[in-house]
Enzyme design. Structure first.
Site, mmCIF file in Angstrom:
data_model
loop_
_atom_site.group_PDB
_atom_site.id
_atom_site.type_symbol
_atom_site.label_atom_id
_atom_site.label_comp_id
_atom_site.label_asym_id
_atom_site.label_seq_id
_atom_site.Cartn_x
_atom_site.Cartn_y
_atom_site.Cartn_z
ATOM 1 N N LYS A 205 0.873 -1.186 0.000
ATOM 2 C CA LYS A 205 0.000 0.000 0.000
ATOM 3 C C LYS A 205 0.905 1.229 0.000
ATOM 4 C CE LYS A 205 -3.879 2.222 2.429
ATOM 5 N NZ LYS A 205 -3.716 3.009 3.654
ATOM 6 N N HIS A 224 -4.663 2.957 14.561
ATOM 7 C CA HIS A 224 -5.020 1.561 14.300
ATOM 8 C C HIS A 224 -3.818 0.685 14.640
ATOM 9 C CE1 HIS A 224 -2.714 2.694 10.769
ATOM 10 N NE2 HIS A 224 -2.512 1.402 10.519
ATOM 11 N N ASP A 226 -1.967 -2.869 12.963
ATOM 12 C CA ASP A 226 -1.984 -3.612 11.700
ATOM 13 C C ASP A 226 -2.483 -5.036 11.947
ATOM 14 O OD1 ASP A 226 -0.992 -1.403 10.463
ATOM 15 O OD2 ASP A 226 1.049 -2.178 10.203
ATOM 16 N N HIS A 280 -0.855 2.998 16.090
ATOM 17 C CA HIS A 280 -0.117 4.056 15.402
ATOM 18 C C HIS A 280 -1.044 4.811 14.456
ATOM 19 C CE1 HIS A 280 0.229 0.383 12.954
ATOM 20 N NE2 HIS A 280 0.352 1.155 11.886
#
Length: 346
Positions: A205, A224, A226, A280
């Site tokens: 991404k 969020h 990961d 993060h």
């Protein structure tokens, strides 16, 4: 398009909720904060050393960083500097094109077409939009790629990205080996548990964060963790990544020639919480465009049930996570589905 339109105020759908606004700072102010905690930098040359003592010290440093922070800078990581420069140039070249050129690669989340160019990858917690565009696609294993949706401009995009993915896949094995040994497991165990050579998927991404006229009101990416096993991040040396560490938001300094490594939820679950998947987010700014290249190493969606490995569980340390497939975990995280989708541990 918004960023280039000359607006002085951002649309309300980009303005973060009040509780978040209190914590958004000028990211460049953080650069000079000498009292802020600094995330660890791990010199990976040690894990390839012929000296057993050096190898062990490097492994210990990496597992300590994974335990205390869940994120770190990797230097001397073994990935060719030339390949990294080419990947960055190709990504910058793609995003430097006119919008109509990029939109030829547009994704369509509603119809299930996640790969491609877009501005919103998943439902986020507060319904607000994030100040970013991105390009998202699977880059490894080679036989699972769909090259028809890879950009043909710049011309080096496909060869540079393919070579980077191949070299990064080898680095992922090295990291998973160290993390396995850190749990007292056989060195190949964690890699096997996340799909092995054939099934572990690498998804790229590229995040493009334009200049923002009101950066104190927006986020590039909201807070969020990961869902991946591991995430590897390159960036264009513009500050923006923040980690929630020890009760406060800490900005990651820019370390030349480094790759940022995040431990993802998948490894946190398998390790029963010993390795941390840190919260993060990404800040934006008025002065500089920020670009990052995140590669998420993900297990197959349905084939593997993620749960704490038996060796990580005891009476004193019961399992912290219910069994779920990776798909169920993603749905639980992204769409706030309840725990009733957990797999029956029997």
């Amino acid at each position: 398009s918004l960023a280039k339109s000359g607006i002085h105020q951002i649309p309300k759908e980009y303005i973060r909720p009040q509780h978040e606004l209190k914590t958004i700072t000028d990211v460049f102010d953080d650069e000079n904060d000498e009292n802020a905690p600094r995330l660890p930098t791990i010199d990976l040359s040690g894990i390839r050393s012929e000296d057993p003592g050096k190898r062990q010290r490097c492994r210990d440093e990496l597992t300590r960083a994974a335990t205390e922070w869940g994120v770190m800078h990797l230097v001397n990581h073994g990935i060719s500097g030339d390949v990294i420069d080419r990947v960055k140039a190709a990504g910058e070249g793609f995003f430097g094109q006119p919008v109509e050129e990029k939109e030829k690669y547009a994704n369509d989340i509603a119809s299930g077409k996640r790969q491609g160019y877009g501005s919103k990858l998943a439902n986020n917690a507060c319904g607000q939009l994030e100040w970013e565009d991105y390009f998202f696609h699977l880059v490894y294993p080679e036989e699972k790629r769909d090259l028809t949706i890879w950009p043909t401009k710049p011309e080096d995009y496909i060869p540079a990205t393919a070579e980077y993915a191949k070299q990064l896949r080898a680095l992922a094995t090295e990291i998973l080996t160290v993390l396995s040994l850190g749990l007292g497991l056989d060195e190949g165990r964690l890699e096997k548990e996340v799909g092995g050579i054939d099934e572990l998927l690498l998804q790229l991404k590229i995040n493009y964060y334009p200049k923002c006229p009101q950066p104190e009101l927006a986020l590039g990416v909201e807070a969020h963790t990961d869902v991946s096993a591991l995430t590897f991040i390159l960036h264009n040396m513009v500050l923006g990544l923040q980690l929630f560490y020890d009760g406060r938001w800490v900005s990651a300094k820019c370390v030349p020639d480094s790759i940022i490594l995040h431990i993802g939820d998948t490894i946190e679950i398998l390790s029963n919480g010993k390795y941390k998947s840190i919260l993060h987010r990404g800040l934006v700014n008025k002065e500089k465009v920020r670009i990052s290249w995140a590669v998420f190493c993900e297990p197959p969606k349905e084939k593997i049930v993620l749960k704490p490995l038996p060796e990580t569980v005891s009476e004193a340390e019961p399992p912290l996570f219910p069994p779920r497939t990776f798909q169920q975990h993603m749905e639980h995280k992204l769409f706030r589905k309840d725990n009733d989708d957990a797999v029956d541990p029997k």
